[in-house]
Each structure stands twice: as C-alpha cells, then as structure tokens.
Design a protein around this motif. Structure first.
Motif, PDB file in Angstrom:
ATOM      1  N   ALA A   1       0.832  -1.204   0.000  1.00 10.27           N
ATOM      2  CA  ALA A   1       0.000   0.000   0.000  1.00 10.27           C
ATOM      3  C   ALA A   1       0.868   1.256   0.000  1.00 10.27           C
ATOM      4  O   ALA A   1       0.560   2.239  -0.696  1.00 10.27           O
ATOM      5  CB  ALA A   1      -0.929  -0.008   1.217  1.00 10.27           C
ATOM      6  N   ALA A   2       1.973   1.233   0.750  1.00 12.38           N
ATOM      7  CA  ALA A   2       2.866   2.389   0.791  1.00 12.38           C
ATOM      8  C   ALA A   2       3.496   2.641  -0.574  1.00 12.38           C
ATOM      9  O   ALA A   2       3.659   3.800  -0.992  1.00 12.38           O
ATOM     10  CB  ALA A   2       3.946   2.187   1.845  1.00 12.38           C
ATOM     11  N   ILE A   3       3.862   1.568  -1.279  1.00 16.43           N
ATOM     12  CA  ILE A   3       4.403   1.717  -2.635  1.00 16.43           C
ATOM     13  C   ILE A   3       3.368   2.377  -3.535  1.00 16.43           C
ATOM     14  O   ILE A   3       3.693   3.296  -4.310  1.00 16.43           O
ATOM     15  CB  ILE A   3       4.854   0.349  -3.181  1.00 16.43           C
ATOM     16  CG1 ILE A   3       6.160  -0.077  -2.504  1.00 16.43           C
ATOM     17  CG2 ILE A   3       5.024   0.385  -4.706  1.00 16.43           C
ATOM     18  CD1 ILE A   3       6.565  -1.508  -2.776  1.00 16.43           C
ATOM     19  N   CYS A   4       2.111   1.953  -3.429  1.00 14.93           N
ATOM     20  CA  CYS A   4       1.054   2.584  -4.235  1.00 14.93           C
ATOM     21  C   CYS A   4       0.947   4.071  -3.908  1.00 14.93           C
ATOM     22  O   CYS A   4       0.835   4.913  -4.810  1.00 14.93           O
ATOM     23  CB  CYS A   4      -0.287   1.900  -3.970  1.00 14.93           C
ATOM     24  SG  CYS A   4      -0.457   0.261  -4.702  1.00 14.93           S
ATOM     25  N   GLY A   5       0.988   4.405  -2.626  1.00 12.08           N
ATOM     26  CA  GLY A   5       0.905   5.809  -2.239  1.00 12.08           C
ATOM     27  C   GLY A   5       2.072   6.620  -2.765  1.00 12.08           C
ATOM     28  O   GLY A   5       1.904   7.757  -3.219  1.00 12.08           O
ATOM     29  N   ALA A   6       3.269   6.035  -2.715  1.00 14.30           N
ATOM     30  CA  ALA A   6       4.448   6.738  -3.225  1.00 14.30           C
ATOM     31  C   ALA A   6       4.352   6.961  -4.726  1.00 14.30           C
ATOM     32  O   ALA A   6       4.725   8.029  -5.234  1.00 14.30           O
ATOM     33  CB  ALA A   6       5.705   5.952  -2.875  1.00 14.30           C
ATOM     34  N   VAL A   7       3.860   5.966  -5.450  1.00 12.33           N
ATOM     35  CA  VAL A   7       3.693   6.098  -6.904  1.00 12.33           C
ATOM     36  C   VAL A   7       2.726   7.238  -7.226  1.00 12.33           C
ATOM     37  O   VAL A   7       2.969   8.042  -8.136  1.00 12.33           O
ATOM     38  CB  VAL A   7       3.202   4.765  -7.502  1.00 12.33           C
ATOM     39  CG1 VAL A   7       2.638   4.956  -8.911  1.00 12.33           C
ATOM     40  CG2 VAL A   7       4.336   3.747  -7.530  1.00 12.33           C
ATOM     41  N   LEU A   8       1.649   7.328  -6.472  1.00 11.64           N
ATOM     42  CA  LEU A   8       0.662   8.375  -6.733  1.00 11.64           C
ATOM     43  C   LEU A   8       1.193   9.755  -6.354  1.00 11.64           C
ATOM     44  O   LEU A   8       0.958  10.735  -7.073  1.00 11.64           O
ATOM     45  CB  LEU A   8      -0.623   8.067  -5.965  1.00 11.64           C
ATOM     46  CG  LEU A   8      -1.357   6.797  -6.410  1.00 11.64           C
ATOM     47  CD1 LEU A   8      -2.531   6.514  -5.488  1.00 11.64           C
ATOM     48  CD2 LEU A   8      -1.825   6.896  -7.860  1.00 11.64           C
ATOM     49  N   ALA A   9       1.922   9.839  -5.235  1.00 10.40           N
ATOM     50  CA  ALA A   9       2.502  11.125  -4.853  1.00 10.40           C
ATOM     51  C   ALA A   9       3.540  11.582  -5.871  1.00 10.40           C
ATOM     52  O   ALA A   9       3.640  12.774  -6.194  1.00 10.40           O
ATOM     53  CB  ALA A   9       3.132  11.018  -3.468  1.00 10.40           C
ATOM     54  N   ALA A  10       4.311  10.635  -6.387  1.00 11.48           N
ATOM     55  CA  ALA A  10       5.286  10.973  -7.431  1.00 11.48           C
ATOM     56  C   ALA A  10       4.575  11.500  -8.672  1.00 11.48           C
ATOM     57  O   ALA A  10       5.009  12.486  -9.277  1.00 11.48           O
ATOM     58  CB  ALA A  10       6.139   9.751  -7.769  1.00 11.48           C
ATOM     59  N   ARG A  11       3.489  10.860  -9.036  1.00 14.77           N
ATOM     60  CA  ARG A  11       2.735  11.309 -10.203  1.00 14.77           C
ATOM     61  C   ARG A  11       2.205  12.728  -9.995  1.00 14.77           C
ATOM     62  O   ARG A  11       2.259  13.563 -10.910  1.00 14.77           O
ATOM     63  CB  ARG A  11       1.589  10.342 -10.469  1.00 14.77           C
ATOM     64  CG  ARG A  11       0.660  10.739 -11.614  1.00 14.77           C
ATOM     65  CD  ARG A  11       1.394  10.806 -12.966  1.00 14.77           C
ATOM     66  NE  ARG A  11       0.416  10.907 -14.015  1.00 14.77           N
ATOM     67  CZ  ARG A  11      -0.156   9.867 -14.624  1.00 14.77           C
ATOM     68  NH1 ARG A  11       0.174   8.634 -14.296  1.00 14.77           N
ATOM     69  NH2 ARG A  11      -1.054  10.038 -15.569  1.00 14.77           N
ATOM     70  N   ALA A  12       1.698  13.003  -8.793  1.00 12.71           N
ATOM     71  CA  ALA A  12       1.175  14.342  -8.513  1.00 12.71           C
ATOM     72  C   ALA A  12       2.253  15.398  -8.656  1.00 12.71           C
ATOM     73  O   ALA A  12       1.972  16.550  -8.999  1.00 12.71           O
ATOM     74  CB  ALA A  12       0.568  14.379  -7.112  1.00 12.71           C
ATOM     75  N   ALA A  13       3.513  15.004  -8.409  1.00  7.97           N
ATOM     76  CA  ALA A  13       4.640  15.939  -8.526  1.00  7.97           C
ATOM     77  C   ALA A  13       5.401  15.786  -9.838  1.00  7.97           C
ATOM     78  O   ALA A  13       6.464  16.388 -10.005  1.00  7.97           O
ATOM     79  CB  ALA A  13       5.592  15.727  -7.347  1.00  7.97           C
ATOM     80  N   CYS A  14       4.867  15.006 -10.787  1.00  6.41           N
ATOM     81  CA  CYS A  14       5.508  14.761 -12.084  1.00  6.41           C
ATOM     82  C   CYS A  14       6.909  14.157 -11.933  1.00  6.41           C
ATOM     83  O   CYS A  14       7.826  14.501 -12.691  1.00  6.41           O
ATOM     84  CB  CYS A  14       5.570  16.030 -12.927  1.00  6.41           C
ATOM     85  SG  CYS A  14       3.980  16.516 -13.611  1.00  6.41           S
TER      86      CYS A  14
END
Length: 341
Positions: A236-249
């Motif tokens: 779940a943390a990996i998923c959250g990190a992937v999404l946060a990275a996407r939000a920051a391009c």
C-alpha cells in the motif's frame, strides 16, 4: 496538484484519480525526439537510451531533463499470511534487514551509492503484522489508506526520479496473490520460490493463495478493495508513493516482482496511473515477466536478479543517467560541424 501534498481519503477515489493527475508533456517529448535526431549519430542508433531520454523529457516538461536528485525508498512490512507457513524465515528477519539497510550493509545501499541515489527505509508497524487473508481481509480500508498516505508522505517533491523497493518476509506470496487477483489465470503461474521455497513450499503457497482468492471472490474486479483484502502495508505504501510521485511529475523506477505486483491494483483501477513508471528490470522470479507483459512495461534490464530491496531499480538508474548524459552532452551535427546525410 504538483504543489500540494498528496493524500488519499478513500480507496474508491483511485478510479477517478487519473483525470486529476498531471500527464506527460507531449511537446517536451517531441522536442527531445527532435534533439535526438539532430545529435551526431544515426537516428535511433542509441536504441532505448533515446526512448528513456524522451520519457524523462515528457515527465520533467523540458527537452533537456536532468537528474540532480534521485530518491530511493524501501518500505518494509510484516504479513499475517506467514501463519500459513509460506516462508522458511521468521518475520523477525524483516526488522533485522531494516537495521541492515539503516547500517548501510545491504545490496541496495551499495547500488544506491554507486548510481547516485539517496536511500531512506520506512518500516511500517513491523510489530503488528497484517491479517491472514485466508481468514479475512489483510487490512481494513483505514489501515490501507494510512499505509498509502505514509508512502506518499515519504516522497521528496524535489526529487527528479524515484526508485521504489520493499522488504517483508512472506511478501512474495502477497505479490502472487495480488497478481492473480488483478490479472487472473492459474495461480501457479504467478508463484515462485521467493526467498527459497522448495517444491512443497511452492505447493503450499499456491494452496494458500487459492484459498485467499476464494474467500475474497466477491471483490473480483474491484482493484482498490483487493489491495486491502490481500495486500500488505509495504504494498500500500508503494502505491501511495507512486501516486505522490505522479502528482509531482516525478518519474518512478519500479523494482522486481514484489514491487511491480504492489502497483497491480493501481493498474487494475486505471492503467494510466502507471504512465510515469518504468520497469527497472525483469526478475528471475517467474511471475514478473508475466506481470510486465500484462502491464505493457518493457524492462530496462534483464540481469537474473531476484533480491528485491529496490536493487534492480537502482541498477537501472545508472542506465537512465547514461541516457541523459548522451542526450544532454552530445553535440548536434551543427555544433560539431559534421555533415548530415
């Protein structure tokens, strides 16, 4: 959205999230391609190095992308499914390996140093394993969101690229369960030796996963709910990190089977959620190649690695850096005074 901390408030929001997240910049990608074609080489002669440079250009929004700061995150968690005897090692090993990471003694430490990445390790409630998914959900929605948001909060918004890895005794079983739940097919196709399971151990893994999938059969097609039912905190943390990275391009380099399976629920919710992700390598774990094919991801490397920890992703970072050195440092035909055909 790139200036706001990323936080998810409901798993169901994953379905509509792609419309609210940044996309790659097609104009920057096209300008990068034009530069590649003007460099002192035959067009396409650097193969995938050219494609990697163009990919980075799209997500950095410039035809001359650079990596000044590479962040590596390793998330660690423990799993209730270990009660079913799916792993030959005790769960104490997870905390022991976290200490090894923090002391600089693991492979990922050396590979991050060699390829210029800043490594952080995030241990997620190791004294409180998730639930046994053969008996009930591994996590509640609240627990899943908490782990996702911890993963998101660990991302440095100033990073130019993010490397992801994991550690957790029993998580090759979690990975195979998520892959089978999201992409279907015979469970045995997804199951591999992990940390060294023998033939009996493989059979036990298959049986445990089949029982878990049967228990949660009502969730079929609901990828976010499957993450909670079958996943672990590090997934779940990996998923959250992937999404946060996407939000920051921020482009992401995924590691091996377990890391890639961790984001299978994001792919199940919407494949577009992984548009900014590269597959760092293809693992020797048999399910990984199948998983990459299902996701349409071509690995940067194939080195027969199956360690986890983010090791294959960190190695791929060196290739990515080389791609950008060529892209930015080579002379064009005009600059070099070389005649074009």
């Amino acid at each position: 959205m790139s200036n706001m901390p990323f936080e998810l408030s409901a798993l169901a929001d994953l379905i509509s999230l792609p419309a609210r997240l940044p996309q790659g910049d097609p104009q920057a990608a096209e300008a990068a391609r034009a530069r590649q074609n003007a460099l002192t080489k035959p067009p396409g002669s650097l193969g995938r190095l050219e494609a990697l440079a163009t990919f980075m250009a799209a997500w950095h929004g410039t035809d001359r992308p650079v990596i000044n700061k590479a962040q590596a995150l390793v998330f660690a968690g423990n799993h209730g499914i270990c009660a079913q005897g799916v792993n030959p090692y005790p769960q104490d090993v997870t905390a022991q390996m976290v200490a090894n990471f923090e002391a600089g003694g693991a492979a990922i430490n050396q590979l991050c140093r060699a390829n210029g990445a800043d490594l952080s390790v995030v241990a997620l409630d190791l004294d409180r394993p998730t639930g046994d998914f053969t008996e009930g959900p591994a996590m509640s929605e609240a627990e899943t969101l908490a782990a996702m948001n911890r993963g998101a909060a660990a991302v440095d918004p100033g990073a130019d690229v993010l490397i992801l890895g994991e550690m957790g005794i029993g998580n090759s079983t979690i990975a195979a369960a998520l892959a089978a739940a999201i992409f279907g097919g015979d469970v045995a196709r997804w199951v591999g030796p992990g940390t060294g399971a023998d033939a009996e151990g493989l059979k036990r893994k298959v049986d445990v996963i089949e029982r878990g999938l049967a228990r949660h059969d009502g969730l079929k097609g609901n990828a976010p709910a499957l993450l909670a039912a079958l996943g672990g905190r590090e997934q779940a943390a990996i998923c959250g990190a992937v999404l946060a990275a996407r939000a920051a391009c921020i482009p992401v380099i995924l590691d091996g089977f377990i890391c890639t399976a961790a984001v299978a629920p994001l792919h199940g919710a919407s494949p577009a959620l992984l548009d900014h992700c590269l597959a760092g390598h293809v693992s020797a774990e048999p399910g990984h190649r199948l998983l990459l094919e299902a996701m349409g991801k071509e690995p940067v490397l194939s080195f027969d690695m199956r360690l986890g920890e983010g090791s294959g992703a960190a190695l791929a970072l060196g290739i990515l850096r080389a791609a950008l050195e060529c892209h930015n440092g080579m002379a064009t035909f005009g600059e070099a005074g070389v005649s074009e055909a």
